[in-house]
Design an enzyme around this catalytic site. Structure first.
Site, mmCIF file in Angstrom:
data_model
loop_
_atom_site.group_PDB
_atom_site.id
_atom_site.type_symbol
_atom_site.label_atom_id
_atom_site.label_comp_id
_atom_site.label_asym_id
_atom_site.label_seq_id
_atom_site.Cartn_x
_atom_site.Cartn_y
_atom_site.Cartn_z
ATOM 1 N N MET A 28 2.811 2.209 -2.689
ATOM 2 C CA MET A 28 2.890 2.958 -3.983
ATOM 3 C C MET A 28 2.653 4.206 -3.847
ATOM 4 O O MET A 28 2.586 4.951 -4.721
ATOM 5 C CB MET A 28 2.124 2.111 -5.304
ATOM 6 C CG MET A 28 2.695 0.560 -5.306
ATOM 7 S SD MET A 28 1.646 -0.315 -6.739
ATOM 8 C CE MET A 28 2.374 0.726 -8.119
ATOM 9 N N GLU A 29 2.129 4.778 -2.696
ATOM 10 C CA GLU A 29 1.785 6.172 -2.577
ATOM 11 C C GLU A 29 2.143 6.860 -1.200
ATOM 12 O O GLU A 29 2.414 8.160 -1.445
ATOM 13 C CB GLU A 29 0.256 6.176 -2.505
ATOM 14 C CG GLU A 29 -0.636 5.721 -3.706
ATOM 15 C CD GLU A 29 -0.821 4.166 -3.693
ATOM 16 O OE1 GLU A 29 -0.661 3.635 -2.592
ATOM 17 O OE2 GLU A 29 -0.955 3.435 -4.799
ATOM 18 N N GLU A 54 -10.717 0.533 -0.351
ATOM 19 C CA GLU A 54 -9.730 0.736 0.566
ATOM 20 C C GLU A 54 -10.596 2.017 1.401
ATOM 21 O O GLU A 54 -9.986 2.320 2.583
ATOM 22 C CB GLU A 54 -8.571 1.445 0.065
ATOM 23 C CG GLU A 54 -7.736 0.203 -0.492
ATOM 24 C CD GLU A 54 -6.421 0.802 -1.173
ATOM 25 O OE1 GLU A 54 -5.190 0.043 -0.862
ATOM 26 O OE2 GLU A 54 -6.233 1.745 -1.987
ATOM 27 N N GLY A 69 2.009 -4.443 1.004
ATOM 28 C CA GLY A 69 2.646 -5.662 1.202
ATOM 29 C C GLY A 69 3.473 -5.779 2.353
ATOM 30 O O GLY A 69 4.080 -4.677 2.759
ATOM 31 N N VAL A 85 5.213 -5.005 -5.741
ATOM 32 C CA VAL A 85 6.419 -5.816 -5.447
ATOM 33 C C VAL A 85 5.761 -7.101 -5.227
ATOM 34 O O VAL A 85 4.818 -7.394 -4.376
ATOM 35 C CB VAL A 85 7.124 -5.472 -4.165
ATOM 36 C CG1 VAL A 85 8.554 -6.575 -3.749
ATOM 37 C CG2 VAL A 85 7.875 -4.043 -4.158
ATOM 38 N N ASP A 102 -0.837 -8.583 1.373
ATOM 39 C CA ASP A 102 -0.050 -9.748 0.998
ATOM 40 C C ASP A 102 1.342 -9.414 1.472
ATOM 41 O O ASP A 102 1.598 -8.593 2.283
ATOM 42 C CB ASP A 102 0.095 -9.460 -0.546
ATOM 43 C CG ASP A 102 0.688 -8.049 -1.061
ATOM 44 O OD1 ASP A 102 1.812 -8.010 -1.193
ATOM 45 O OD2 ASP A 102 -0.257 -7.063 -1.061
HETATM 46 N N1 SAH Z 1 -4.578 -2.844 -10.877
HETATM 47 C C1 SAH Z 1 -4.777 -3.070 -9.730
HETATM 48 C C2 SAH Z 1 -3.433 -1.997 -9.027
HETATM 49 C C3 SAH Z 1 -3.083 -2.309 -7.608
HETATM 50 S S1 SAH Z 1 -1.391 -1.869 -7.346
HETATM 51 C C4 SAH Z 1 -5.863 -2.885 -9.155
HETATM 52 O O1 SAH Z 1 -6.568 -1.768 -9.210
HETATM 53 O O2 SAH Z 1 -6.533 -3.777 -8.387
HETATM 54 C C5 SAH Z 1 -1.456 -2.180 -5.374
HETATM 55 C C6 SAH Z 1 -1.963 -1.363 -4.622
HETATM 56 O O3 SAH Z 1 -1.903 -1.786 -3.408
HETATM 57 C C7 SAH Z 1 -1.346 -0.076 -4.600
HETATM 58 O O4 SAH Z 1 -2.028 1.333 -4.537
HETATM 59 C C8 SAH Z 1 -0.367 -0.084 -3.682
HETATM 60 O O5 SAH Z 1 -0.168 0.989 -2.641
HETATM 61 C C9 SAH Z 1 -0.847 -1.397 -2.916
HETATM 62 N N2 SAH Z 1 -0.135 -2.540 -2.388
HETATM 63 C C10 SAH Z 1 -0.523 -3.554 -1.997
HETATM 64 N N3 SAH Z 1 0.614 -4.656 -1.821
HETATM 65 C C11 SAH Z 1 1.596 -4.065 -2.627
HETATM 66 C C12 SAH Z 1 2.806 -4.607 -3.034
HETATM 67 N N4 SAH Z 1 3.179 -5.786 -2.645
HETATM 68 N N5 SAH Z 1 3.729 -3.817 -3.625
HETATM 69 C C13 SAH Z 1 3.471 -2.628 -3.753
HETATM 70 N N6 SAH Z 1 2.047 -2.103 -3.714
HETATM 71 C C14 SAH Z 1 1.394 -2.838 -2.990
#
Ligand code: SAH
Length: 284
Positions: free
Chosen positions: A223-224, A44, A113, A202, A247
């Protein structure tokens, strides 16, 4: 530099540079204080740290298991770091940016998302406000309200949001069609409004529909962001959040997220941050 020079924070220094960005010295004039730039995951950030290395050199300070990269990018002194995933990680990291690195503002860049009806993969959402969708101390406090703070929605800094949105609009005008052709997405649209955050990825129709029902004006979920906005509100530090849609938070979200993150997120981040920082430099 020893930990003592970091104001007793116990930070470790790696790498080298001739930079002398003040840490924890609140008296520095605003124009000399760095901008904090953070993301959750390395993809990112795009090439931001490489760009810093080429422009000024990078001084890396490790603090609380995070690497903070200090230097100049596109003419702006910056501290660039990865928060990792989730609200606690984000809150801890932005708190360190404020206290150990004396940033004058914070920008978060990353993926999210899409939740709003017309928010599709490849679009960009700039937050005007952020809310923690998983915070619920009802019936003691209204759902989503941060207990004792009396707030559920945290405003992004209006001027920062305007500048981020302007950078996104320039990217779309200059490269939107080429980007859509390259990545097989539709031509990106820039949205502004509410971003919601929680400690969940989600990834189901039921999950995203529940968010739409509870928060009809939510454009994107991640998530942040709202954790960062709360900490910045409490310390009076301007913050901005820009998210590219990886997504649509439904059953296809896991595959869509992974392919967007690995193939596209870095290019978007480079395109947006380059324009944002160039404009910031021009504004002085
Ligand atoms: N283990 C994974 C964790 C990704 S979590 C990895 O390292 O590849 C998803 C990350 O993208 C989070 O930082 C969140 O902020 C963002 N994100 C993208 N799509 C999301 C969704 N549908 N729901 C929640 N967070 C999402």
């Amino acid at each position: 530099m020893s930990g003592g020079e970091m104001g007793g924070t116990g930070a470790n220094v790696a790498g080298s540079s001739t930079l002398d960005i003040p840490a924890n010295r609140g008296g520095a004039p605003a124009s000399h204080r760095p901008l904090g730039i953070l993301a959750a995951l390395p993809q990112e950030l795009g090439d931001l740290i490489e760009a810093m290395r080429a422009e000024s050199g990078v001084r890396t300070i490790t603090h609380g298991q995070r690497d903070y990269h200090l230097g100049t990018v596109h003419g702006s002194p910056c501290v660039v770091t990865l928060a990792r995933v989730g609200k606690v990680a984000a809150a801890a990291t932005v708190s360190a940016l404020i206290h150990a690195f004396d940033v004058d503002a914070v920008v978060f860049t990353g993926v999210a998302g899409g939740v709003g009806n017309d928010v599709r993969v490849g679009d960009i959402v700039v937050a005007d406000a952020l809310l923690q969708h998983d915070l619920d101390a009802s019936p003691l406090f209204p759902r989503f309200e941060v207990p004792l703070l009396g707030m559920s929605r945290f405003a992004a800094d209006a001027a920062l949001a305007d500048r981020l949105a302007a950078a996104c609009e320039r990217f779309v005008a200059e490269e939107g069609a080429a980007s859509a052709a390259r990545f097989g997405t539709r031509e990106p649209r820039v949205h502004r409004g509410l971003i919601v955050s929680g400690d969940q990825f989600v990834a189901s129709a039921a999950g995203v529909n529940a968010l739409r029902d509870a928060l009809p004006d939510a454009l994107a979920v991640e998530m942040e962001g709202a954790a960062i906005a709360q900490v910045c509100h409490e310390y009076g530090v301007p913050c901005g959040v820009v998210r590219t849609i990886s997504d649509t938070a439904d059953d296809h979200a896991p595959e869509s997220f992974v392919s967007f993150l690995t193939e596209i997120a870095g290019a978007y981040s480079n395109a947006i941050l380059t324009r944002f920082l160039d404009a910031r430099k021009a504004q002085g």
